[in-house]
Design an enzyme around this catalytic site. Structure first.
Site, PDB file in Angstrom:
ATOM      1  N   TYR A 248      -3.964   4.553   9.314  1.00  0.00           N
ATOM      2  CA  TYR A 248      -3.647   5.232  10.594  1.00  0.00           C
ATOM      3  C   TYR A 248      -4.937   5.453  11.393  1.00  0.00           C
ATOM      4  O   TYR A 248      -4.982   5.288  12.617  1.00  0.00           O
ATOM      5  CB  TYR A 248      -2.981   6.573  10.248  1.00  0.00           C
ATOM      6  CG  TYR A 248      -2.193   7.240  11.347  1.00  0.00           C
ATOM      7  CD1 TYR A 248      -2.042   6.674  12.608  1.00  0.00           C
ATOM      8  CD2 TYR A 248      -1.573   8.470  11.094  1.00  0.00           C
ATOM      9  CE1 TYR A 248      -1.299   7.315  13.591  1.00  0.00           C
ATOM     10  CE2 TYR A 248      -0.830   9.111  12.079  1.00  0.00           C
ATOM     11  CZ  TYR A 248      -0.701   8.532  13.316  1.00  0.00           C
ATOM     12  OH  TYR A 248       0.031   9.165  14.282  1.00  0.00           O
ATOM     13  N   ASN A 249      -5.996   5.829  10.697  1.00  0.00           N
ATOM     14  CA  ASN A 249      -7.293   6.073  11.339  1.00  0.00           C
ATOM     15  C   ASN A 249      -7.741   4.870  12.164  1.00  0.00           C
ATOM     16  O   ASN A 249      -8.175   5.001  13.307  1.00  0.00           O
ATOM     17  CB  ASN A 249      -8.320   6.389  10.241  1.00  0.00           C
ATOM     18  CG  ASN A 249      -9.741   6.421  10.752  1.00  0.00           C
ATOM     19  OD1 ASN A 249     -10.137   7.341  11.454  1.00  0.00           O
ATOM     20  ND2 ASN A 249     -10.515   5.391  10.414  1.00  0.00           N
ATOM     21  N   PHE A 250      -7.619   3.677  11.565  1.00  0.00           N
ATOM     22  CA  PHE A 250      -8.081   2.456  12.235  1.00  0.00           C
ATOM     23  C   PHE A 250      -7.210   2.151  13.461  1.00  0.00           C
ATOM     24  O   PHE A 250      -7.724   1.812  14.529  1.00  0.00           O
ATOM     25  CB  PHE A 250      -8.059   1.297  11.242  1.00  0.00           C
ATOM     26  CG  PHE A 250      -8.578   0.013  11.805  1.00  0.00           C
ATOM     27  CD1 PHE A 250      -9.918  -0.134  12.122  1.00  0.00           C
ATOM     28  CD2 PHE A 250      -7.728  -1.063  12.028  1.00  0.00           C
ATOM     29  CE1 PHE A 250     -10.405  -1.322  12.653  1.00  0.00           C
ATOM     30  CE2 PHE A 250      -8.205  -2.254  12.557  1.00  0.00           C
ATOM     31  CZ  PHE A 250      -9.543  -2.373  12.867  1.00  0.00           C
ATOM     32  N   SER A 251      -5.896   2.330  13.303  1.00  0.00           N
ATOM     33  CA  SER A 251      -4.983   2.083  14.445  1.00  0.00           C
ATOM     34  C   SER A 251      -5.256   3.051  15.581  1.00  0.00           C
ATOM     35  O   SER A 251      -4.881   2.798  16.724  1.00  0.00           O
ATOM     36  CB  SER A 251      -3.520   2.279  14.050  1.00  0.00           C
ATOM     37  OG  SER A 251      -3.232   1.671  12.847  1.00  0.00           O
TER      38      SER A 251
ATOM     39  N   ARG B 286       2.901   6.251  -2.720  1.00  0.00           N
ATOM     40  CA  ARG B 286       4.024   7.031  -3.263  1.00  0.00           C
ATOM     41  C   ARG B 286       3.854   7.229  -4.769  1.00  0.00           C
ATOM     42  O   ARG B 286       4.117   8.315  -5.298  1.00  0.00           O
ATOM     43  CB  ARG B 286       5.356   6.346  -2.936  1.00  0.00           C
ATOM     44  CG  ARG B 286       5.754   6.571  -1.472  1.00  0.00           C
ATOM     45  CD  ARG B 286       7.117   6.003  -1.141  1.00  0.00           C
ATOM     46  NE  ARG B 286       7.088   4.563  -0.981  1.00  0.00           N
ATOM     47  CZ  ARG B 286       6.698   3.935   0.141  1.00  0.00           C
ATOM     48  NH1 ARG B 286       6.310   4.625   1.186  1.00  0.00           N
ATOM     49  NH2 ARG B 286       6.695   2.619   0.202  1.00  0.00           N
TER      50      ARG B 286
ATOM     51  N   ASP C 221      -2.474  14.875  20.991  1.00  0.00           N
ATOM     52  CA  ASP C 221      -1.346  14.707  20.054  1.00  0.00           C
ATOM     53  C   ASP C 221      -1.656  15.273  18.680  1.00  0.00           C
ATOM     54  O   ASP C 221      -0.744  15.669  17.955  1.00  0.00           O
ATOM     55  CB  ASP C 221      -1.013  13.216  19.895  1.00  0.00           C
ATOM     56  CG  ASP C 221      -0.174  12.708  21.059  1.00  0.00           C
ATOM     57  OD1 ASP C 221       0.096  13.504  21.976  1.00  0.00           O
ATOM     58  OD2 ASP C 221       0.196  11.518  21.035  1.00  0.00           O
TER      59      ASP C 221
ATOM     60  N   ASP D  79       0.834  -1.215   0.000  1.00  0.00           N
ATOM     61  CA  ASP D  79       0.000   0.000   0.000  1.00  0.00           C
ATOM     62  C   ASP D  79       0.866   1.261   0.000  1.00  0.00           C
ATOM     63  O   ASP D  79       0.520   2.263  -0.625  1.00  0.00           O
ATOM     64  CB  ASP D  79      -0.923   0.006   1.218  1.00  0.00           C
ATOM     65  CG  ASP D  79      -2.093  -0.951   1.046  1.00  0.00           C
ATOM     66  OD1 ASP D  79      -2.467  -1.214  -0.112  1.00  0.00           O
ATOM     67  OD2 ASP D  79      -2.620  -1.430   2.067  1.00  0.00           O
TER      68      ASP D  79
ATOM     69  N   THR E  36      -8.846   2.391   6.936  1.00  0.00           N
ATOM     70  CA  THR E  36      -8.243   1.145   7.438  1.00  0.00           C
ATOM     71  C   THR E  36      -6.759   1.317   7.773  1.00  0.00           C
ATOM     72  O   THR E  36      -6.105   0.348   8.150  1.00  0.00           O
ATOM     73  CB  THR E  36      -8.402   0.019   6.386  1.00  0.00           C
ATOM     74  OG1 THR E  36      -8.040   0.545   5.102  1.00  0.00           O
ATOM     75  CG2 THR E  36      -9.816  -0.506   6.332  1.00  0.00           C
TER      76      THR E  36
HETATM   77  P1  NAP Z   1       4.142   2.683   5.433  1.00  0.00           P
HETATM   78  O1  NAP Z   1       5.149   1.796   6.020  1.00  0.00           O
HETATM   79  O2  NAP Z   1       4.143   2.946   3.962  1.00  0.00           O
HETATM   80  O3  NAP Z   1       2.686   2.174   5.862  1.00  0.00           O
HETATM   81  C1  NAP Z   1       2.415   1.778   7.174  1.00  0.00           C
HETATM   82  C2  NAP Z   1       1.415   0.637   7.163  1.00  0.00           C
HETATM   83  O4  NAP Z   1       0.134   1.121   6.756  1.00  0.00           O
HETATM   84  C3  NAP Z   1       1.798  -0.485   6.180  1.00  0.00           C
HETATM   85  O5  NAP Z   1       1.548  -1.725   6.806  1.00  0.00           O
HETATM   86  C4  NAP Z   1       0.836  -0.251   5.028  1.00  0.00           C
HETATM   87  O6  NAP Z   1       0.558  -1.421   4.287  1.00  0.00           O
HETATM   88  C5  NAP Z   1      -0.405   0.224   5.768  1.00  0.00           C
HETATM   89  N1  NAP Z   1      -1.361   0.962   4.960  1.00  0.00           N
HETATM   90  C6  NAP Z   1      -1.162   2.049   4.152  1.00  0.00           C
HETATM   91  N2  NAP Z   1      -2.324   2.455   3.616  1.00  0.00           N
HETATM   92  C7  NAP Z   1      -3.290   1.601   4.081  1.00  0.00           C
HETATM   93  C8  NAP Z   1      -4.687   1.516   3.905  1.00  0.00           C
HETATM   94  N3  NAP Z   1      -5.360   2.408   3.151  1.00  0.00           N
HETATM   95  N4  NAP Z   1      -5.381   0.544   4.571  1.00  0.00           N
HETATM   96  C9  NAP Z   1      -4.738  -0.342   5.363  1.00  0.00           C
HETATM   97  N5  NAP Z   1      -3.402  -0.316   5.581  1.00  0.00           N
HETATM   98  C10 NAP Z   1      -2.679   0.653   4.943  1.00  0.00           C
HETATM   99  O7  NAP Z   1       4.200   4.058   6.280  1.00  0.00           O
HETATM  100  P2  NAP Z   1       4.395   5.593   5.941  1.00  0.00           P
HETATM  101  O8  NAP Z   1       5.162   5.752   4.670  1.00  0.00           O
HETATM  102  O9  NAP Z   1       4.835   6.253   7.142  1.00  0.00           O
HETATM  103  O10 NAP Z   1       2.887   6.189   5.682  1.00  0.00           O
HETATM  104  C11 NAP Z   1       1.990   5.683   4.832  1.00  0.00           C
HETATM  105  C12 NAP Z   1       0.719   5.406   5.598  1.00  0.00           C
HETATM  106  O11 NAP Z   1       1.030   4.731   6.803  1.00  0.00           O
HETATM  107  C13 NAP Z   1      -0.030   6.643   6.045  1.00  0.00           C
HETATM  108  O12 NAP Z   1      -0.928   7.102   5.058  1.00  0.00           O
HETATM  109  C14 NAP Z   1      -0.749   6.177   7.305  1.00  0.00           C
HETATM  110  O13 NAP Z   1      -2.107   5.828   7.062  1.00  0.00           O
HETATM  111  C15 NAP Z   1      -0.029   4.924   7.726  1.00  0.00           C
HETATM  112  N6  NAP Z   1       0.463   5.116   9.096  1.00  0.00           N
HETATM  113  C16 NAP Z   1      -0.055   4.303  10.045  1.00  0.00           C
HETATM  114  C17 NAP Z   1       0.314   4.473  11.368  1.00  0.00           C
HETATM  115  C18 NAP Z   1      -0.292   3.575  12.388  1.00  0.00           C
HETATM  116  O14 NAP Z   1      -1.064   2.673  11.990  1.00  0.00           O
HETATM  117  N7  NAP Z   1      -0.025   3.774  13.668  1.00  0.00           N
HETATM  118  C19 NAP Z   1       1.213   5.483  11.736  1.00  0.00           C
HETATM  119  C20 NAP Z   1       1.725   6.297  10.744  1.00  0.00           C
HETATM  120  C21 NAP Z   1       1.334   6.115   9.404  1.00  0.00           C
HETATM  121  P3  NAP Z   1       1.662  -2.131   3.321  1.00  0.00           P
HETATM  122  O15 NAP Z   1       2.489  -2.948   4.251  1.00  0.00           O
HETATM  123  O16 NAP Z   1       0.850  -2.929   2.374  1.00  0.00           O
HETATM  124  O17 NAP Z   1       2.456  -1.039   2.646  1.00  0.00           O
END
Ligand code: NAP
Length: 270
Positions: free
Chosen positions: A169-172, A59, A156, A54, A167
Site C-alpha cells: 500500500y505504501n508504494f501505491s 493471513r 485521507d 502475499d 512495496t
Molecule cells: P490483498 O488482495 O490481499 O492484497 C492487495 C495486493 O497487495 C495484492 O496484489 C498483494 O499481492 C499485494 N501485496 C501484499 N503485500 C505486499 C507486499 N509486501 N509487497 C508487494 N505487494 C504486496 O488485499 P487486502 O487483504 O485488502 O490487504 C492486504 C494488503 O493489501 C495490505 O497489507 C496492503 O498493503 C495492501 N493494500 C494495497 C492497497 C493499494 O495498493 N492501493 C490498498 C489496500 C491494501 P498478492 O496478489 O501476491 O496477494
C-alpha cells in the site's frame, strides 16, 4: 534423515485450485523424504510453508499469532514478495532445504499501542498499520516523532509501513521502497491536503527504528477512527493517542536466493 526426532513441517494453503494442487504435490514429496506434515498447525514444527499469494502469507502470519517458526512461501498468486518459491521449483526447494542451503531473514514488524479514553490495545502488523477516518471523512491528526511535533495532518489518512510492507500500500501511495533489512518505519500520507487552510507534508518520511511515531486524532464530526492492520479494519471510539514502534518481536523467513528481491521488484513494477 538420521535423527529419530520427527521433522515436522506445517503446510498451509489457500483455497485456490492451483494452491490446492501444489499442496497435494508438496505433501507427497515431503512425506517421501521422511518429513511429518500434520493436518493441524503444530507449534513444534521446524518450518511453515505457505502456499498462495502475499495476501495468503499475511493471513497465515496473523492466524498463527506471529509464530517464531520460520516461513517460506510458494507463490500461486500474482507476483509474491513474501512467496519466494515457484510451484515448478518445488524439487529444487526441497533439495536446497535438506542441504541447509538458505539464510534465515528477520522480518521487522510494526506495533501500535492504541489508547482510548477507557482502555489501551496493542496491534501488530507485517506490512503496515493505516489510520483513517470513518465514512471516508477527512482526518485531522497531530503527528509527533519521538515527542517532537511534526505536523497537523489533514487528508485521507496515514500509512505507517514496515520495510517489507514498503512495496505494498505504501508504494501505491507514493512511498519509497525500503530494503527489508533496514530497521525503519515509513510515514506515508494518503491524499494529504496542502492548501492555504491546511498544511500537510505531501511526501513520506522514513524514520529510524528506535524512534516512536505518535498520532493524536483531533475529532471534528465523529469520535471514531479506523485502524487498518494488513488490510483488516478495526474501529475505535475516542482514541486519545496511538504510538507506533518497531517491536522486539520479529518473524522470519527462509531466503534461498539473495538476488530474488531485486528480480521481484523489477518484474512486479516495471
Ligand atoms: P490483498 O488482495 O490481499 O492484497 C492487495 C495486493 O497487495 C495484492 O496484489 C498483494 O499481492 C499485494 N501485496 C501484499 N503485500 C505486499 C507486499 N509486501 N509487497 C508487494 N505487494 C504486496 O488485499 P487486502 O487483504 O485488502 O490487504 C492486504 C494488503 O493489501 C495490505 O497489507 C496492503 O498493503 C495492501 N493494500 C494495497 C492497497 C493499494 O495498493 N492501493 C490498498 C489496500 C491494501 P498478492 O496478489 O501476491 O496477494
Amino acid at each position: 534423515m538420521t535423527d529419530n526426532k520427527p521433522r515436522i513441517i506445517n503446510v498451509i494453503a489457500n483455497n485456490n485450485p492451483e494452491s490446492q494442487k501444489t499442496y497435494r504435490l508438496l505433501v507427497d514429496k515431503l512425506t517421501l523424504k521422511g518429513f511429518v506434515l500434520p493436518e493441524k498447525f503444530d507449534n513444534n514444527a521446524e518450518l511453515n510453508i505457505c502456499i498462495g499469494g502475499d495476501g495468503a502469507f499475511l493471513r497465515t502470519v496473523h492466524r498463527h499469532k506471529f509464530t517464531n517458526i520460520p516461513f517460506v512461501g510458494i507463490n500461486t498468486g500474482h507476483l509474491g514478495f513474501f512467496q519466494e518459491i515457484l510451484p515448478e521449483n518445488i524439487d529444487i526447494f526441497i533439495e536446497k532445504y535438506m542441504q541447509n542451503n538458505y539464510v534465515i531473514e528477520k522480518i521487522f514488524l510494526v506495533k501500535a499501542d492504541i489508547c482510548t479514553k477507557d482502555s489501551c490495545f496493542q496491534l501488530y502488523g507485517v506490512n503496515e498499520i493505516v489510520v483513517k477516518g470513518i465514512h471516508s471523512k477527512v482526518v485531522h491528526l497531530e503527528v509527533f516523532i519521538d515527542g517532537n511535533h511534526l505536523e497537523k495532518f489533514c487528508g485521507d489518512g496515514m500509512i505507517i509501513s514496515t520495510p517489507v510492507g514498503s512495496t505494498a500500500y505504501n508504494f501505491s501511495s507514493g512511498g519509497s521502497i525500503i530494503y527489508p533489512s533496514l530497521k525503519t518505519l515509513q510515514l506515508t500520507p494518503l491524499s494529504p491536503i496542502s492548501s492555504r487552510a491546511y498544511r500537510s507534508l505531501t511526501n513520506s518520511a522514513v524514520i529510524p527504528g528506535e524512534l516512536k511515531i505518535t498520532i493524536r486524532p483531533e475529532y471534528r464530526y465523529e469520535n471514531s477512527i479506523l485502524v487498518i492492520v494488513d488490510g483488516i479494519e478495526h474501529r475505535y471510539d475516542n482514541i486519545t493517542e496511538i504510538n507506533f514502534t518497531i517491536p522486539e518481536k520479529t518473524i522470519s523467513r527462509l531466503n534461498f536466493d539473495r538476488n530474488m528481491y531485486w528480480n521481484n521488484l523489477k518484474s512486479k513494477f516495471l
